[in-house]
Design a protein around this motif. Structure first.
Motif, PDB file in Angstrom:
ATOM      1  N   ALA A   9      45.763  59.406  37.612  1.00  0.00           N
ATOM      2  CA  ALA A   9      45.668  59.936  36.245  1.00  0.00           C
ATOM      3  C   ALA A   9      44.384  60.698  35.992  1.00  0.00           C
ATOM      4  O   ALA A   9      44.253  61.392  34.972  1.00  0.00           O
ATOM      5  CB  ALA A   9      45.784  58.791  35.236  1.00  0.00           C
ATOM      6  N   ASP A  10      43.428  60.605  36.906  1.00  0.00           N
ATOM      7  CA  ASP A  10      42.174  61.361  36.754  1.00  0.00           C
ATOM      8  C   ASP A  10      42.332  62.806  37.219  1.00  0.00           C
ATOM      9  O   ASP A  10      41.410  63.609  37.065  1.00  0.00           O
ATOM     10  CB  ASP A  10      41.045  60.694  37.558  1.00  0.00           C
ATOM     11  N   THR A  11      43.481  63.129  37.810  1.00  0.00           N
ATOM     12  CA  THR A  11      43.750  64.510  38.218  1.00  0.00           C
ATOM     13  C   THR A  11      43.723  65.407  36.991  1.00  0.00           C
ATOM     14  O   THR A  11      44.514  65.238  36.069  1.00  0.00           O
ATOM     15  CB  THR A  11      45.106  64.618  38.920  1.00  0.00           C
ATOM     16  N   ALA A  12      42.777  66.346  36.988  1.00  0.00           N
ATOM     17  CA  ALA A  12      42.561  67.176  35.803  1.00  0.00           C
ATOM     18  C   ALA A  12      41.442  68.165  36.108  1.00  0.00           C
ATOM     19  O   ALA A  12      40.836  68.121  37.183  1.00  0.00           O
ATOM     20  CB  ALA A  12      42.165  66.317  34.599  1.00  0.00           C
ATOM     21  N   SER A  13      41.173  69.029  35.146  1.00  0.00           N
ATOM     22  CA  SER A  13      39.984  69.892  35.216  1.00  0.00           C
ATOM     23  C   SER A  13      38.921  69.307  34.306  1.00  0.00           C
ATOM     24  O   SER A  13      39.235  68.830  33.205  1.00  0.00           O
ATOM     25  CB  SER A  13      40.329  71.318  34.779  1.00  0.00           C
ATOM     26  N   TYR A  14      37.696  69.346  34.770  1.00  0.00           N
ATOM     27  CA  TYR A  14      36.582  68.769  34.020  1.00  0.00           C
ATOM     28  C   TYR A  14      35.586  69.881  33.689  1.00  0.00           C
ATOM     29  O   TYR A  14      35.219  70.683  34.552  1.00  0.00           O
ATOM     30  CB  TYR A  14      35.915  67.665  34.844  1.00  0.00           C
ATOM     31  N   PHE A  15      35.176  69.901  32.437  1.00  0.00           N
ATOM     32  CA  PHE A  15      34.274  70.947  31.961  1.00  0.00           C
ATOM     33  C   PHE A  15      33.030  70.334  31.333  1.00  0.00           C
ATOM     34  O   PHE A  15      33.128  69.356  30.580  1.00  0.00           O
ATOM     35  CB  PHE A  15      34.954  71.796  30.880  1.00  0.00           C
ATOM     36  N   CYS A  16      31.896  70.929  31.639  1.00  0.00           N
ATOM     37  CA  CYS A  16      30.708  70.579  30.882  1.00  0.00           C
ATOM     38  C   CYS A  16      30.544  71.610  29.773  1.00  0.00           C
ATOM     39  O   CYS A  16      31.023  72.746  29.875  1.00  0.00           O
ATOM     40  CB  CYS A  16      29.456  70.541  31.768  1.00  0.00           C
ATOM     41  N   ALA A  17      29.902  71.197  28.702  1.00  0.00           N
ATOM     42  CA  ALA A  17      29.725  72.096  27.566  1.00  0.00           C
ATOM     43  C   ALA A  17      28.404  71.807  26.880  1.00  0.00           C
ATOM     44  O   ALA A  17      27.995  70.650  26.749  1.00  0.00           O
ATOM     45  CB  ALA A  17      30.871  71.934  26.569  1.00  0.00           C
ATOM     46  N   THR A  18      27.750  72.866  26.467  1.00  0.00           N
ATOM     47  CA  THR A  18      26.539  72.721  25.675  1.00  0.00           C
ATOM     48  C   THR A  18      26.819  73.278  24.296  1.00  0.00           C
ATOM     49  O   THR A  18      27.645  74.192  24.144  1.00  0.00           O
ATOM     50  CB  THR A  18      25.362  73.485  26.302  1.00  0.00           C
ATOM     51  N   ASP A  19      26.192  72.712  23.290  1.00  0.00           N
ATOM     52  CA  ASP A  19      26.471  73.200  21.947  1.00  0.00           C
ATOM     53  C   ASP A  19      25.237  73.847  21.342  1.00  0.00           C
ATOM     54  O   ASP A  19      24.109  73.410  21.571  1.00  0.00           O
ATOM     55  CB  ASP A  19      27.015  72.082  21.051  1.00  0.00           C
TER      56      ASP A  19
END
Lengths: 109, 113
Positions: free
Chosen positions: A82-92
């Motif tokens: 279930a961890d299969t996915a795309s992961y993104f970092c983001a700054t605000d």
């Protein structure tokens, strides 16, 4: 233009293994966030780490932040299918999120 | 508590047409942001609204516009559609208390033919 860059672009691991991905950013930040996206759907917020924090945990997730190197890492322990996915970092900044290009994680059964 | 909802979920348009996408934020959230996601450009910020006021706008042409209503619901409009506007359009909302955390909807997949 994107604020950050993730490394690696793609990652394939066996179920039960750990997955580590890195994010570098360009400007000073108040906080850095990680999001997950499953197969072209909406993003899910995972964890937020503030600029005065060095490490943060949430369940099987561990995030580190090094403001001197302008980098962060996300560790997923004991991965599951279930961890299969795309992961993104983001700054605000100024009411907007700036995302990196993302790391695609595939967890093999 | 219901999540962010976006309508429609899928849309097919032809070049030159215009389109309106709708977003209903989580109840109590007053900030709504819009993002465009494409394979080539990734996730890019379009605009952000708070209490019907646009507080920030991304680097998109004037064909892209948005607004927010008094109930915090938001719409974005794209006029004179181009092939390159094909994308997943994501809406996100946030609360005053958790201003840094954005909660995303499932997105609207727009295809321009």
């Amino acid at each position: 233009s994107q604020q950050g860059e993730e490394d690696p672009q793609a990652l394939s691991i066996q179920e039960g293994e750990n997955a580590t991905m890195n994010c570098s950013y360009k400007t000073s930040i108040n906080n850095l966030q990680w999001y997950r996206q499953n197969s072209g759907r909406g993003l899910v917020h995972l964890i937020l780490i503030r600029s005065n924090e060095r490490e943060k945990h949430s369940g099987r997730l561990r995030v580190t932040l090094d403001t001197s190197k302008k980098s962060s890492s996300l560790l997923i322990t004991a991965s599951r299918a279930a961890d299969t996915a795309s992961y993104f970092c983001a700054t605000d900044n100024d009411y907007k999120l700036s995302f990196g290009a993302g790391t695609t994680v595939t967890v093999r059964a | 508590k219901a999540g962010v909802t976006q309508t429609p979920r899928y849309l097919i348009k032809t070049r030159g047409q215009q389109v309106t996408l709708s977003c209903s934020p989580i109840s109590g959230h007053r900030s709504v942001s819009w993002y465009q996601q494409t394979p080539g450009q990734g996730l890019q910020f379009l605009f952000e609204y708070f209490s019907e006021t646009q507080r920030n706008k991304g680097n998109f042409p004037g064909r892209f516009s948005g607004r927010q209503f008094s109930n915090s619901r938001s719409e974005m409009n794209v006029s004179t559609l181009e092939l390159g506007d094909s994308a997943l359009y994501l809406c996100a909302s946030s609360s005053f208390r958790e201003a840094d955390t954005q909660y995303f909807g499932p997105g609207t997949r727009l295809t321009v033919l």
